[in-house]
Design an enzyme around this catalytic site. Structure first.
Site, mmCIF file in Angstrom:
data_model
loop_
_atom_site.group_PDB
_atom_site.id
_atom_site.type_symbol
_atom_site.label_atom_id
_atom_site.label_comp_id
_atom_site.label_asym_id
_atom_site.label_seq_id
_atom_site.Cartn_x
_atom_site.Cartn_y
_atom_site.Cartn_z
ATOM 1 N N ASP A 217 -2.945 -18.084 -0.012
ATOM 2 C CA ASP A 217 -3.980 -18.765 -0.808
ATOM 3 C C ASP A 217 -4.637 -19.862 0.018
ATOM 4 O O ASP A 217 -5.864 -20.014 0.019
ATOM 5 C CB ASP A 217 -3.403 -19.300 -2.135
ATOM 6 C CG ASP A 217 -2.108 -20.085 -1.969
ATOM 7 O OD1 ASP A 217 -1.509 -20.058 -0.875
ATOM 8 O OD2 ASP A 217 -1.688 -20.739 -2.946
ATOM 9 N N ASP B 283 -12.118 -9.029 4.803
ATOM 10 C CA ASP B 283 -13.442 -9.027 4.165
ATOM 11 C C ASP B 283 -14.012 -10.442 4.131
ATOM 12 O O ASP B 283 -15.204 -10.660 4.359
ATOM 13 C CB ASP B 283 -13.372 -8.496 2.716
ATOM 14 C CG ASP B 283 -13.656 -6.999 2.630
ATOM 15 O OD1 ASP B 283 -13.340 -6.282 3.598
ATOM 16 O OD2 ASP B 283 -14.195 -6.553 1.590
ATOM 17 N N TYR C 150 0.820 -1.212 0.000
ATOM 18 C CA TYR C 150 0.000 0.000 0.000
ATOM 19 C C TYR C 150 0.857 1.265 0.000
ATOM 20 O O TYR C 150 0.435 2.309 -0.466
ATOM 21 C CB TYR C 150 -0.899 0.039 1.242
ATOM 22 C CG TYR C 150 -2.243 -0.606 1.095
ATOM 23 C CD1 TYR C 150 -2.367 -1.888 0.574
ATOM 24 C CD2 TYR C 150 -3.399 0.052 1.496
ATOM 25 C CE1 TYR C 150 -3.604 -2.490 0.465
ATOM 26 C CE2 TYR C 150 -4.642 -0.543 1.392
ATOM 27 C CZ TYR C 150 -4.741 -1.815 0.877
ATOM 28 O OH TYR C 150 -5.973 -2.405 0.772
HETATM 29 C C1 IPM Z 1 -10.318 -1.221 4.381
HETATM 30 C C2 IPM Z 1 -10.618 -0.569 3.055
HETATM 31 C C3 IPM Z 1 -9.488 0.381 2.706
HETATM 32 C C4 IPM Z 1 -8.231 -0.444 2.568
HETATM 33 C C5 IPM Z 1 -9.726 1.235 1.439
HETATM 34 C C6 IPM Z 1 -10.999 2.025 1.530
HETATM 35 C C7 IPM Z 1 -8.557 2.141 1.167
HETATM 36 O O1 IPM Z 1 -10.838 -1.530 2.086
HETATM 37 O O2 IPM Z 1 -10.185 -0.488 5.376
HETATM 38 O O3 IPM Z 1 -10.223 -2.446 4.418
HETATM 39 O O4 IPM Z 1 -7.953 -1.007 1.515
HETATM 40 O O5 IPM Z 1 -7.504 -0.533 3.552
HETATM 41 MG MG MG Z 2 -10.892 -3.532 2.824
#
Ligand code: IPM
Ligand code: MG
Length: 358
Positions: A225, A253, A142
């Protein structure tokens, strides 16, 4: 007791709606427990772009630095999608994380028993699920340099990013994860891609080194994975997972969905001074923004985490969590967690119900 400042950053999409509900709860708990919190608000993301042409205005950053804790809604939306990278709402969020050095992102995935039927997995696979994902938040791909889109001699363009971690960065997130494991089930799984990426070979080496400082924690390693697969195959094998920024984004997620809805999951992003930014794991959900149907619970539970981790107010945190449990017991459900027999409520009705349960 001196007064402490909480900065509220509603942001975009459903952000303002869910922050309104969480603020209601925080103001009530502030009175009830005499916490002496004062509240400020600020602009971030698309909302800040619209007003100030900057996703993270200096004024917001200044307020954030001074605040004891920050509660953020969500950022982003189609309105700003075509802007160049430096002017995207997400830069507001990423800028807060890096400027405040919020390197430790805690994302608990807990299945509320009342919501077992909302999960897309079989109840026996997820019942009792309680995982903590510790995601590194201010490094990795990132933030790695160099990055960009460049013109090659051949004439075509190439996009590139850099996946890099220093030993110091790995060690400090490793310690947070080992300590979290010590407080919980004493099992830590470090997720990497050490069969391909050198940066994660180093990651694995440092985690193994740290292990000697935490003899009571059982450390294992898993390729990302496989971890993605194991999370849906047998998620209860995990206690604490520690991983880098991008893998953590993806796996959190996935873990969220095990619990039925990402609308239930809070998160904490902490620096070494325990100053923290708290936000729901979900995004700004532009498709349902303004409809009053978003689930405010992830934000409300994030507020509880804020009281616990940054403000040292365990009793107040527990009171909010108990109130959330009570409304779930009552069968109240926003659309995302609705299932047979539930009573469907709006964003505001859910907030009101938590308030009443307090
Ligand atoms: C999260 C989100 C963020 C990330 C985005 C909105 C930049 O997906 O907090 O997980 O990728 O960290
Ligand atoms: Mg996210």
């Amino acid at each position: 007791m001196m007064s402490r400042t909480v900065l509220l950053l509603p942001g975009d999409g459903i952000g303002p709606e869910i922050i309104t509900e969480a603020e209601k709860i925080l103001r009530a708990i502030n009175e009830k427990f005499d916490l002496k919190l004062t509240f400020e608000t600020g602009l971030v993301g698309g909302a800040a772009l619209d007003e100030e042409d900057n996703p993270l205005p200096d004024e917001t950053l200044e307020k954030a630095r001074k605040a004891d804790a920050i509660l953020l809604g969500a950022v982003g939306g189609p309105k700003w999608d075509a802007l160049p990278m430096a002017k995207r709402p997400e830069k507001g969020l990423l800028g807060l994380r890096s400027n405040l050095k919020l390197f430790a992102n805690l994302r608990p995935a807990i299945l509320y028993p009342q919501l077992a039927s909302a999960s897309s997995l079989k109840p026996e696979v997820v019942s009792g699920l309680d995982i903590m994902i510790v995601r590194e938040l201010t490094g990795g791909i990132y933030f790695g340099q160099p990055r960009g889109v460049r013109q090659l001699e051949s004439g075509e363009r190439q996009g590139y990013n850099t996946y890099a971690y220093t030993e110091t960065e790995i060690r400090r997130i490793g310690r947070v994860a080992f300590e979290a494991a010590q407080q919980r089930g004493k099992k830590l799984c470090s997720v990497d891609k050490a069969n391909v990426l050198e940066v994660t070979v180093l990651w694995r080496e440092i985690m193994n080194e740290l292990k000697s400082e935490y003899p009571d924690v059982e450390l294992s390693h898993m390729y990302v994975d496989n971890a993605a697969m194991q999370l849906v195959r047998a998620p209860k094998q995990f206690d604490v997972i520690v991983t880098g920024n991008m893998f953590g984004d993806i796996l959190s997620d996935e873990a969220a969905m095990l619990t039925g809805s990402i609308g239930m999951l809070p998160s904490a992003s902490l620096n070494s001074e325990k100053q923290g930014m708290y936000e729901p794991c979900h995004g700004s959900a532009p498709d349902i923004a303004g409809k009053g149907i978003a689930n405010p619970l992830a934000t409300i539970i994030s507020a509880a985490m804020m009281l616990r981790y940054s403000l040292d107010e365990e009793a107040a945190a527990a009171a909010i969590e108990a109130a959330v449990n009570r409304v779930l017991d009552q069968g109240l459900r926003t659309a995302d967690i609705m299932s047979e027999g539930g009573t469907r409520v709006s964003t505001r009705e859910m907030g009101d119900a938590v308030l009443a349960a307090l």
